[in-house]
Design a protein around this motif. Structure first.
Motif, PDB file in Angstrom:
ATOM      1  N   THR A 183       0.516  -1.135   0.141  1.00  7.67           N
ATOM      2  CA  THR A 183       0.104   0.226   0.107  1.00  7.67           C
ATOM      3  C   THR A 183       0.794   1.179  -0.192  1.00  7.67           C
ATOM      4  OG1 THR A 183      -1.058  -1.316   2.128  1.00  7.67           O
ATOM      5  CG2 THR A 183      -1.985   1.144   0.483  1.00  7.67           C
ATOM      6  N   ARG A 184       0.336   1.724  -0.998  1.00  4.81           N
ATOM      7  CA  ARG A 184       1.312   3.784  -0.999  1.00  4.81           C
ATOM      8  C   ARG A 184       0.483   4.368   0.585  1.00  4.81           C
ATOM      9  NH1 ARG A 184      -0.243   6.312  -6.296  1.00  4.81           N
ATOM     10  NH2 ARG A 184      -1.832   4.716  -6.598  1.00  4.81           N
ATOM     11  N   ALA A 185       0.617   5.086   1.066  1.00  2.00           N
ATOM     12  CA  ALA A 185       0.437   5.675   2.393  1.00  2.00           C
ATOM     13  C   ALA A 185      -1.220   6.060   2.403  1.00  2.00           C
ATOM     14  CB  ALA A 185       1.202   6.415   3.429  1.00  2.00           C
ATOM     15  N   ALA A 186      -2.067   5.295   3.222  1.00  7.66           N
ATOM     16  CA  ALA A 186      -3.314   5.467   2.935  1.00  7.66           C
ATOM     17  C   ALA A 186      -3.632   6.474   4.269  1.00  7.66           C
ATOM     18  CB  ALA A 186      -4.306   4.224   3.700  1.00  7.66           C
ATOM     19  N   ARG A 187      -3.961   8.017   3.404  1.00  2.00           N
ATOM     20  CA  ARG A 187      -4.739   8.334   4.687  1.00  2.00           C
ATOM     21  C   ARG A 187      -5.728   8.914   5.773  1.00  2.00           C
ATOM     22  NH1 ARG A 187      -7.732  13.347   3.825  1.00  2.00           N
ATOM     23  NH2 ARG A 187      -8.140  12.755   1.732  1.00  2.00           N
ATOM     24  N   LEU A 188      -6.032   8.404   6.691  1.00  2.00           N
ATOM     25  CA  LEU A 188      -6.710   8.294   7.715  1.00  2.00           C
ATOM     26  C   LEU A 188      -7.971   9.943   7.252  1.00  2.00           C
ATOM     27  CD1 LEU A 188      -7.121   7.252  11.450  1.00  2.00           C
ATOM     28  CD2 LEU A 188      -8.443   9.332  11.028  1.00  2.00           C
ATOM     29  N   VAL A 189      -8.932   9.569   7.016  1.00  7.21           N
ATOM     30  CA  VAL A 189      -9.376  10.900   6.338  1.00  7.21           C
ATOM     31  C   VAL A 189     -10.560  11.626   7.923  1.00  7.21           C
ATOM     32  CG1 VAL A 189     -11.279  11.340   5.060  1.00  7.21           C
ATOM     33  CG2 VAL A 189      -9.911   9.691   3.909  1.00  7.21           C
ATOM     34  N   SER A 190     -10.652  10.964   8.510  1.00 10.26           N
ATOM     35  CA  SER A 190     -11.869  10.829   9.284  1.00 10.26           C
ATOM     36  C   SER A 190     -12.134  10.199  10.489  1.00 10.26           C
ATOM     37  CB  SER A 190     -13.405  10.946   9.054  1.00 10.26           C
ATOM     38  OG  SER A 190     -14.194  10.329   8.134  1.00 10.26           O
ATOM     39  N   SER A 191     -12.657  10.581  11.737  1.00 13.21           N
ATOM     40  CA  SER A 191     -12.702   9.238  12.959  1.00 13.21           C
ATOM     41  C   SER A 191     -14.388   9.072  12.291  1.00 13.21           C
ATOM     42  CB  SER A 191     -12.854  10.476  13.898  1.00 13.21           C
ATOM     43  OG  SER A 191     -13.309   9.530  15.624  1.00 13.21           O
ATOM     44  N   VAL A 192     -14.932   8.388  12.266  1.00 13.81           N
ATOM     45  CA  VAL A 192     -16.462   7.711  12.643  1.00 13.81           C
ATOM     46  C   VAL A 192     -17.168   7.579  13.500  1.00 13.81           C
ATOM     47  CG1 VAL A 192     -17.892   6.292  10.867  1.00 13.81           C
ATOM     48  CG2 VAL A 192     -15.419   6.184   9.898  1.00 13.81           C
ATOM     49  N   TYR A 193     -16.322   7.190  14.042  1.00  8.76           N
ATOM     50  CA  TYR A 193     -16.392   6.836  15.729  1.00  8.76           C
ATOM     51  C   TYR A 193     -15.546   6.279  16.913  1.00  8.76           C
ATOM     52  CZ  TYR A 193     -19.269   4.795  19.771  1.00  8.76           C
ATOM     53  OH  TYR A 193     -19.876   4.632  20.964  1.00  8.76           O
ATOM     54  N   SER A 194     -16.004   7.347  17.309  1.00  9.26           N
ATOM     55  CA  SER A 194     -14.328   6.605  18.757  1.00  9.26           C
ATOM     56  C   SER A 194     -15.174   7.046  20.711  1.00  9.26           C
ATOM     57  CB  SER A 194     -13.590   8.126  18.240  1.00  9.26           C
ATOM     58  OG  SER A 194     -12.201   7.665  19.096  1.00  9.26           O
ATOM     59  N   THR A 195     -15.300   5.862  21.425  1.00  7.91           N
ATOM     60  CA  THR A 195     -15.572   6.003  21.848  1.00  7.91           C
ATOM     61  C   THR A 195     -15.355   5.515  22.643  1.00  7.91           C
ATOM     62  OG1 THR A 195     -17.922   7.478  21.655  1.00  7.91           O
ATOM     63  CG2 THR A 195     -17.542   6.689  23.413  1.00  7.91           C
ATOM     64  N   PRO A 196     -14.454   4.728  24.046  1.00  7.81           N
ATOM     65  CA  PRO A 196     -13.544   3.796  24.671  1.00  7.81           C
ATOM     66  C   PRO A 196     -15.427   2.667  24.630  1.00  7.81           C
ATOM     67  CG  PRO A 196     -13.216   5.550  25.503  1.00  7.81           C
ATOM     68  CD  PRO A 196     -13.965   5.986  24.783  1.00  7.81           C
ATOM     69  N   PRO A 197     -14.839   1.260  24.551  1.00 12.08           N
ATOM     70  CA  PRO A 197     -13.863   1.066  23.989  1.00 12.08           C
ATOM     71  C   PRO A 197     -13.462   1.059  22.131  1.00 12.08           C
ATOM     72  CG  PRO A 197     -15.534  -0.982  24.573  1.00 12.08           C
ATOM     73  CD  PRO A 197     -16.005   0.117  24.227  1.00 12.08           C
ATOM     74  N   VAL A 198     -14.334   1.363  21.710  1.00 13.11           N
ATOM     75  CA  VAL A 198     -14.320   1.082  19.864  1.00 13.11           C
ATOM     76  C   VAL A 198     -14.488   2.378  19.264  1.00 13.11           C
ATOM     77  CG1 VAL A 198     -16.058   0.431  17.768  1.00 13.11           C
ATOM     78  CG2 VAL A 198     -16.244  -0.707  20.205  1.00 13.11           C
ATOM     79  N   ALA A 199     -13.181   2.044  18.430  1.00 15.23           N
ATOM     80  CA  ALA A 199     -12.473   3.334  17.626  1.00 15.23           C
ATOM     81  C   ALA A 199     -12.514   2.992  16.148  1.00 15.23           C
ATOM     82  CB  ALA A 199     -11.682   4.188  17.848  1.00 15.23           C
ATOM     83  N   VAL A 200     -13.185   4.041  15.231  1.00 17.53           N
ATOM     84  CA  VAL A 200     -13.303   3.436  13.524  1.00 17.53           C
ATOM     85  C   VAL A 200     -13.246   4.450  12.888  1.00 17.53           C
ATOM     86  CG1 VAL A 200     -15.214   3.052  11.485  1.00 17.53           C
ATOM     87  CG2 VAL A 200     -15.398   1.443  13.780  1.00 17.53           C
ATOM     88  N   TYR A 201     -11.752   4.436  12.230  1.00 16.16           N
ATOM     89  CA  TYR A 201     -11.328   5.678  10.781  1.00 16.16           C
ATOM     90  C   TYR A 201     -12.016   5.076   9.850  1.00 16.16           C
ATOM     91  CZ  TYR A 201      -9.648   6.817  15.704  1.00 16.16           C
ATOM     92  OH  TYR A 201      -9.347   7.154  17.024  1.00 16.16           O
ATOM     93  N   ALA A 202     -11.734   5.918   9.167  1.00 16.44           N
ATOM     94  CA  ALA A 202     -11.692   6.139   7.756  1.00 16.44           C
ATOM     95  C   ALA A 202     -10.659   5.784   7.091  1.00 16.44           C
ATOM     96  CB  ALA A 202     -13.105   7.220   6.792  1.00 16.44           C
ATOM     97  N   LEU A 203     -10.671   4.887   6.333  1.00  9.09           N
ATOM     98  CA  LEU A 203      -9.498   5.144   4.947  1.00  9.09           C
ATOM     99  C   LEU A 203      -9.789   5.914   3.548  1.00  9.09           C
ATOM    100  CD1 LEU A 203      -6.638   2.494   6.534  1.00  9.09           C
ATOM    101  CD2 LEU A 203      -7.066   4.596   7.299  1.00  9.09           C
ATOM    102  N   ASP A 204      -8.343   6.759   2.749  1.00 15.48           N
ATOM    103  CA  ASP A 204      -9.009   6.099   1.621  1.00 15.48           C
ATOM    104  C   ASP A 204      -8.008   5.282   0.922  1.00 15.48           C
ATOM    105  OD1 ASP A 204      -6.270   7.272   1.987  1.00 15.48           O
ATOM    106  OD2 ASP A 204      -6.609   9.210   1.034  1.00 15.48           O
ATOM    107  N   ARG A 205      -7.912   4.691   0.784  1.00 16.08           N
ATOM    108  CA  ARG A 205      -6.717   3.534   0.828  1.00 16.08           C
ATOM    109  C   ARG A 205      -6.952   2.246   1.217  1.00 16.08           C
ATOM    110  NH1 ARG A 205      -3.381   5.319  -3.739  1.00 16.08           N
ATOM    111  NH2 ARG A 205      -3.005   7.331  -3.512  1.00 16.08           N
ATOM    112  N   VAL A 206      -7.287   1.257   0.332  1.00 19.77           N
ATOM    113  CA  VAL A 206      -7.184  -0.325   0.755  1.00 19.77           C
ATOM    114  C   VAL A 206      -5.491  -0.943   1.213  1.00 19.77           C
ATOM    115  CG1 VAL A 206      -8.162  -2.328   0.833  1.00 19.77           C
ATOM    116  CG2 VAL A 206      -8.967  -0.925   0.134  1.00 19.77           C
TER     117      VAL A 206
END
Length: 226
Positions: free
Chosen positions: A163-186
């Motif tokens: 993978t060429r470096a994938a950018r962390l686009v946004s925080s979809v959800y972040s409350t312990p104990p779960v975090a979900v972040y969006a990536l622009d690459r696989v």
């Protein structure tokens, strides 16, 4: 028969009883308050979250198809666990990978691919600067699918395998104990792809109004009667 002594004795006894009862109540040890029951832990449904949060249908489909969603959900619900962090590529990120490279994967390979997009602990945004300095982040994909983090000027990027470096686009959800972040690459781990997969061609952008006007102005005049 004179009843006055008996009546007087009964009256004195009645007066003494309330005082004795009051004395006992004052000397009795206080009753301890019953503690309120602890609130039940709040469990985040990852399937609902990814389906409602945005363009993550392809990623969610692979999670469900390979049953990897059960692994992540179990980690999210574990009372004694460290939580879970999911790096969810957007649908456009999967569209950028050559379709043949994905369609030729076995179920086990596809499962390994999506598990490389999740870490078995909760990672808040504030932790990524330290993660960039501390080394690769372990994922559910194992040692061969650790994710390298870079942090510069507030921008967070992740890389693994081809993978060429994938950018962390946004925080979809972040409350312990779960975090979900969006990536622009696989993330494309080498354990799944022995050779670098082809990238789908990007269609040329449509010409803007200025370009269209220029073409019309410079196009040769059509012959009369055309």
């Amino acid at each position: 028969m004179d009843l006055r002594p008996a009546v007087l004795a009964i009256a004195m006894l009645c007066l003494a009883l309330p005082r004795a009862a009051l004395s006992q109540s004052q000397n009795a040890p206080p009753v301890a308050d019953t503690p309120a029951p602890a609130p039940a832990p709040h469990h985040v449904n990852l399937t609902d979250l990814l389906s409602l949060a945005g363009p993550y249908g392809t990623f969610l489909g692979y999670l469900v198809r390979t049953d990897a969603i059960r692994t992540l959900q179990s980690q999210a619900n574990a009372t004694e666990g460290e939580g879970v962090t999911v790096f969810a590529p957007e649908d456009s990120a999967f569209a950028a990978v050559d379709g043949a490279a994905l369609s030729n994967l076995t179920t086990d390979q596809l499962r390994a691919l999506v598990l490389c997009h999740a870490a078995p602990r909760y990672l808040p945004l504030s932790s990524f600067a330290a993660l960039a300095a501390s080394g690769p982040v372990a994922t559910f994909g194992g040692a061969r699918c650790a994710v390298n983090v870079t942090y510069a000027a507030g921008r967070i990027r992740l890389a693994a395998g081809w993978t060429r470096a994938a950018r962390l686009v946004s925080s979809v959800y972040s409350t312990p104990p779960v975090a979900v972040y969006a990536l622009d690459r696989v993330l494309l781990p080498e354990q799944v792809f022995p050779t670098e997969p082809a990238v789908a061609p990007v269609p040329a952008p449509a010409p803007g109004p200025a370009a269209v006007a220029f073409l019309l102005a410079t196009w040769p005049s059509l012959p009369s009667g055309f």
